[in-house]
Design a protein around this motif. Structure first.
Motif: not given
Length: 202
Positions: A134-146
């Protein structure tokens, strides 16, 4: 030389004049002279103009009163708080399923879980699989999940494949270690499930 008889001034002589006066008076009442008709029309126009101004003034007063009420209501009632998006902290756009597919996949590291009531906010770092690594492939973001989001786990569940809930893995996901997952998005950009990408080397 005999005197000529004078005009008849008896009671019958004045009757003709009175009848003529009555006829003239009746004509004036039935058809008013031009000057009187013009005056009557002018008075009608003045009355209509006054009525229009009065009604327009009432409308203006009502409009001003309504505007004042709305301003007072706005001053009294606080503005509702701005709704900030919780699905992402960046310009991340959820992937869309391909034609004929039910879900779209995002391969990513998931970590930094934070519990907020019935939801869990996680940090998502997109990955690209290169020769099993696994290699980084983009900008990190956040998710709010149940908290009840379904997760297919293997290493996280002790080495045996298991279907668990996201809140059962919080002790693992809140640490510093990053775990690789395949995130399934539906056609509306919502997360349907997470699948542990156990075959990738961290």
């Amino acid at each position: 030389m005999a005197d000529r008889p004078g005009p008849v001034t008896g009671p019958d002589g004045g009757l003709e004049e009175r009848l003529a006066d009555l006829a003239e008076s009746g004509r004036r009442r039935a058809v008013p002279p031009a000057a009187e008709r013009i005056r009557a029309r002018g008075e009608q126009r003045v009355r209509r103009r006054r009525a229009a101004l009065a009604s327009g003034g009432a409308l203006l007063v009502a409009a001003v009163a309504l505007g004042g009420l709305s301003l007072v209501r706005t001053a009294r009632d606080p503005e509702p708080p701005a709704v900030h998006p919780t699905a992402t902290a960046s310009r991340f756009v959820p992937p869309a399923p391909a034609p004929g597919e039910e879900y779209a996949e995002e391969l990513a590291h998931v970590y930094g879980a934070v519990v907020r009531g019935d939801t869990v906010r996680v940090t998502v770092e997109p990955l690209r699989a290169v020769r099993g690594t696994a290699t980084p492939a983009g900008e990190a973001h956040t998710l709010t999940l149940p908290r009840g989001t379904p997760v297919e786990a293997r290493r996280l569940s002790g080495g045996e494949p298991a279907d668990v809930r996201l809140d059962e893995l919080l002790d693992r996901l809140t640490g510093d270690r990053k775990w690789a997952f395949v995130i399934d998005y539906d056609g509306e950009g919502r997360v349907h499930s997470l699948r542990e990408a156990y075959w990738l080397a961290d």
